[in-house]
Design a protein around this motif. Structure first.
Motif, PDB file in Angstrom:
ATOM      1  N   ALA A  15       0.823  -1.223   0.000  1.00  0.00           N
ATOM      2  CA  ALA A  15       0.000   0.000   0.000  1.00  0.00           C
ATOM      3  C   ALA A  15       0.851   1.265   0.000  1.00  0.00           C
ATOM      4  N   SER A  16       2.135   1.154  -0.343  1.00  0.00           N
ATOM      5  CA  SER A  16       2.972   2.360  -0.330  1.00  0.00           C
ATOM      6  C   SER A  16       2.697   3.250  -1.540  1.00  0.00           C
ATOM      7  N   THR A  17       2.211   2.664  -2.628  1.00  0.00           N
ATOM      8  CA  THR A  17       1.850   3.458  -3.820  1.00  0.00           C
ATOM      9  C   THR A  17       0.718   2.740  -4.550  1.00  0.00           C
ATOM     10  N   GLY A  18       0.240   3.366  -5.608  1.00  0.00           N
ATOM     11  CA  GLY A  18      -0.633   2.702  -6.575  1.00  0.00           C
ATOM     12  C   GLY A  18      -1.981   2.253  -6.036  1.00  0.00           C
ATOM     13  N   ILE A  19      -2.406   1.104  -6.517  1.00  0.00           N
ATOM     14  CA  ILE A  19      -3.737   0.584  -6.203  1.00  0.00           C
ATOM     15  C   ILE A  19      -3.883   0.341  -4.699  1.00  0.00           C
ATOM     16  N   GLY A  20      -2.842  -0.202  -4.071  1.00  0.00           N
ATOM     17  CA  GLY A  20      -2.905  -0.486  -2.633  1.00  0.00           C
ATOM     18  C   GLY A  20      -3.116   0.775  -1.820  1.00  0.00           C
ATOM     19  N   ALA A  21      -2.410   1.847  -2.177  1.00  0.00           N
ATOM     20  CA  ALA A  21      -2.582   3.116  -1.455  1.00  0.00           C
ATOM     21  C   ALA A  21      -4.012   3.628  -1.627  1.00  0.00           C
ATOM     22  N   ASN A 186      -9.474  -8.057 -11.032  1.00  0.00           N
ATOM     23  CA  ASN A 186      -8.604  -8.028 -12.206  1.00  0.00           C
ATOM     24  C   ASN A 186      -8.499  -6.613 -12.754  1.00  0.00           C
ATOM     25  N   PRO A 187      -7.487  -5.852 -12.301  1.00  0.00           N
ATOM     26  CA  PRO A 187      -7.310  -4.530 -12.920  1.00  0.00           C
ATOM     27  C   PRO A 187      -6.847  -4.701 -14.361  1.00  0.00           C
ATOM     28  N   GLY A 188      -7.283  -3.726 -15.197  1.00  0.00           N
ATOM     29  CA  GLY A 188      -6.760  -3.692 -16.568  1.00  0.00           C
ATOM     30  C   GLY A 188      -5.569  -2.783 -16.556  1.00  0.00           C
ATOM     31  N   VAL A 189      -5.690  -1.614 -17.128  1.00  0.00           N
ATOM     32  CA  VAL A 189      -4.554  -0.704 -17.082  1.00  0.00           C
ATOM     33  C   VAL A 189      -4.891   0.457 -16.144  1.00  0.00           C
ATOM     34  N   ILE A 190      -4.235   0.431 -14.993  1.00  0.00           N
ATOM     35  CA  ILE A 190      -4.402   1.464 -13.972  1.00  0.00           C
ATOM     36  C   ILE A 190      -3.092   2.239 -13.905  1.00  0.00           C
ATOM     37  N   ASP A 191      -3.195   3.544 -13.760  1.00  0.00           N
ATOM     38  CA  ASP A 191      -2.021   4.413 -13.850  1.00  0.00           C
ATOM     39  C   ASP A 191      -1.154   4.315 -12.590  1.00  0.00           C
ATOM     40  N   THR A 192      -0.172   3.405 -12.632  1.00  0.00           N
ATOM     41  CA  THR A 192       0.748   3.246 -11.500  1.00  0.00           C
ATOM     42  C   THR A 192       2.169   3.101 -12.030  1.00  0.00           C
ATOM     43  N   ARG A 193       3.107   3.032 -11.088  1.00  0.00           N
ATOM     44  CA  ARG A 193       4.515   2.908 -11.501  1.00  0.00           C
ATOM     45  C   ARG A 193       4.827   1.525 -12.086  1.00  0.00           C
ATOM     46  N   LEU A 194       3.861   0.603 -11.996  1.00  0.00           N
ATOM     47  CA  LEU A 194       4.055  -0.767 -12.498  1.00  0.00           C
ATOM     48  C   LEU A 194       4.529  -0.778 -13.954  1.00  0.00           C
ATOM     49  N   PHE A 195       4.096   0.254 -14.698  1.00  0.00           N
ATOM     50  CA  PHE A 195       4.440   0.288 -16.123  1.00  0.00           C
ATOM     51  C   PHE A 195       5.744   1.025 -16.396  1.00  0.00           C
ATOM     52  N   HIS A 196       6.366   1.538 -15.311  1.00  0.00           N
ATOM     53  CA  HIS A 196       7.585   2.328 -15.523  1.00  0.00           C
ATOM     54  C   HIS A 196       8.765   1.794 -14.720  1.00  0.00           C
ATOM     55  N   LEU A 197       8.617   0.602 -14.131  1.00  0.00           N
ATOM     56  CA  LEU A 197       9.705   0.064 -13.324  1.00  0.00           C
ATOM     57  C   LEU A 197      10.858  -0.358 -14.224  1.00  0.00           C
ATOM     58  N   PRO A 198      12.109  -0.223 -13.707  1.00  0.00           N
ATOM     59  CA  PRO A 198      13.245  -0.669 -14.512  1.00  0.00           C
ATOM     60  C   PRO A 198      13.231  -2.191 -14.681  1.00  0.00           C
ATOM     61  N   ASP A 199      14.037  -2.676 -15.599  1.00  0.00           N
ATOM     62  CA  ASP A 199      14.213  -4.113 -15.826  1.00  0.00           C
ATOM     63  C   ASP A 199      12.932  -4.802 -16.285  1.00  0.00           C
ATOM     64  N   ASN A 200      12.090  -4.043 -16.985  1.00  0.00           N
ATOM     65  CA  ASN A 200      10.885  -4.603 -17.604  1.00  0.00           C
ATOM     66  C   ASN A 200      10.844  -4.129 -19.048  1.00  0.00           C
ATOM     67  N   ASP A 201      10.347  -4.969 -19.950  1.00  0.00           N
ATOM     68  CA  ASP A 201      10.127  -4.508 -21.318  1.00  0.00           C
ATOM     69  C   ASP A 201       9.026  -3.453 -21.298  1.00  0.00           C
ATOM     70  N   PRO A 202       9.026  -2.532 -22.281  1.00  0.00           N
ATOM     71  CA  PRO A 202       7.938  -1.555 -22.324  1.00  0.00           C
ATOM     72  C   PRO A 202       6.597  -2.260 -22.509  1.00  0.00           C
ATOM     73  N   SER A 203       5.551  -1.677 -21.907  1.00  0.00           N
ATOM     74  CA  SER A 203       4.219  -2.266 -22.069  1.00  0.00           C
ATOM     75  C   SER A 203       3.675  -1.942 -23.452  1.00  0.00           C
ATOM     76  N   LEU A 204       2.976  -2.931 -24.043  1.00  0.00           N
ATOM     77  CA  LEU A 204       2.361  -2.696 -25.359  1.00  0.00           C
ATOM     78  C   LEU A 204       0.966  -2.098 -25.229  1.00  0.00           C
ATOM     79  N   ALA A 205       0.463  -2.065 -23.985  1.00  0.00           N
ATOM     80  CA  ALA A 205      -0.923  -1.608 -23.784  1.00  0.00           C
ATOM     81  C   ALA A 205      -1.084  -0.171 -24.265  1.00  0.00           C
ATOM     82  N   GLN A 206      -2.058   0.018 -25.136  1.00  0.00           N
ATOM     83  CA  GLN A 206      -2.274   1.353 -25.705  1.00  0.00           C
ATOM     84  C   GLN A 206      -3.546   1.997 -25.174  1.00  0.00           C
ATOM     85  N   ILE A 207      -4.263   1.322 -24.293  1.00  0.00           N
ATOM     86  CA  ILE A 207      -5.515   1.903 -23.821  1.00  0.00           C
ATOM     87  C   ILE A 207      -5.227   2.913 -22.710  1.00  0.00           C
ATOM     88  N   GLU A 208      -6.184   3.790 -22.525  1.00  0.00           N
ATOM     89  CA  GLU A 208      -5.999   4.851 -21.528  1.00  0.00           C
ATOM     90  C   GLU A 208      -5.991   4.256 -20.125  1.00  0.00           C
TER      91      GLU A 208
END
Ligand SMILES: NC(=O)c1ccc[n+]([C@@H]2O[C@H](COP(=O)([O-])OP(=O)(O)OC[C@H]3O[C@@H](n4cnc5c(N)ncnc54)[C@H](OP(=O)(O)O)[C@@H]3O)[C@@H](O)[C@H]2O)c1
Length: 266
Positions: A15-21, A186-208
């Motif tokens: 719960a420090s960031t994102g959906i948990g917070a 089941n979250p779809g695309v929620i605006d969190t740091r999950l999509f910007h963490l290092p050591d991950n390929d870029p996300s292909l998700a194009q939805i808002e």
């Protein structure tokens, strides 16, 4: 049966960031006393300050959920300090967007530890108390668990494991006659740091991406009306529904879609 979190004791992991917070604050606003945990102390303290504006008895714990053998003691501590637990929200999770050819056994096991083994260990530790208090378990899974997205084999498997565990657990608890509701979110695309963490390929998700607060009402409503599984946004349920009559065709469509996305992404 309607279930309200008012005056209940809730633990939200990660719960420090994102959906948990957002969920922790949402539960506090709905009248619950909330326990929160994660590794990053400063972020967690900021969330706790906001939670306490609504629920002054709320608490936080700094913990690395990767340390699976410490989770029984952690659960016991939470239980004592909160004065019992009614709702366990297994939210902490890590992504691992990597093509299957880039995966190593170590990566796969690390993802399973956080996304599957840690929620299961916490669930088993809290179950006797949740049974006693007619509690609820909310497992934050992912649309990935149902869809097999590209570059997410390790992540998808960990979330599918959590979803499968939740389904069978709900059946077992029902057979035993226990009033413990299990919910898969089941979250779809929620605006969190999950999509910007290092050591991950870029996300292909194009939805808002939706804001994190978009998660709160659907989760509270699922708890209230007893819905087992929800999607946020809800239209992902239709996408999943379209997959199962012919999974092979759906996966072939995903390959075409991913190739198109890769070709058009700068
Ligand atoms: N965002 C989306 O679109 C989306 C979609 C599907 C599913 N989900 C799921 O939603 C959940 C929340 O993710 P989010 O998107 O809100 O991303 P986030 O902001 O990165 O949240 C992840 C949380 O998990 C905690 N965590 C990670 N590793 C941990 C560890 N070893 N020990 C303790 N806590 C740990 C993090 O805290 P610390 O780093 O401080 O430890 C953080 O609070 C995850 O389970 C994720 O898989 C998200």
């Amino acid at each position: 049966m309607a279930y309200s979190v008012k005056d209940k004791h809730v633990l939200v992991t990660g719960a420090s960031t994102g959906i948990g917070a957002a969920l922790a604050i949402g539960f506090a606003q709905a009248g619950a006393t909330v326990g929160i945990c994660a590794r990053r102390e400063q972020e967690l303290a900021e969330v706790l300050a906001e939670v306490r504006e609504h629920a002054p008895e709320s608490r936080m714990w700094i913990i690395d959920l990767d340390d699976l053998d410490g989770l029984d003691d952690f659960a016991a501590e939470v239980s004592i300090e909160l004065g019992g637990l009614d709702v366990l929200v297994n939210n902490a999770g890590i992504p691992k967007r990597k093509h299957v050819l880039a995966l190593t056994p170590e990566i796969v096991e690390a993802v399973m530890r956080i996304n599957y083994f840690s929620p299961v260990r916490l669930t088993l530790a809290f179950l006797p108390e949740l049974i006693e208090r007619s509690g609820r378990i909310v497992n934050i899974s992912s649309v990935a668990a149902r869809l097999g997205p590209p570059g997410e084999a390790a992540y998808t498997a960990s979330k599918a494991a959590l979803t499968g565990f939740s389904e069978s657990m709900q059946v077992d608890l029902g057979i035993a006659g226990h009033d413990v509701g299990v919910h898969v979110v089941n979250p779809g695309v929620i605006d969190t740091r999950l999509f910007h963490l290092p050591d991950n390929d870029p996300s292909l998700a194009q939805i808002e991406a939706l804001p994190t607060r978009a998660m709160v009402d659907p989760v509270l409503t699922a708890l209230d009306d007893g819905t087992f599984e929800i999607y946020v946004p809800g239209w992902f349920a239709d996408v999943v529904g379209g997959k199962f009559p012919d999974t092979g065709a759906f996966l072939a469509g995903t390959v075409s879609w991913a190739r198109d996305q890769a070709a058009t992404t700068p």
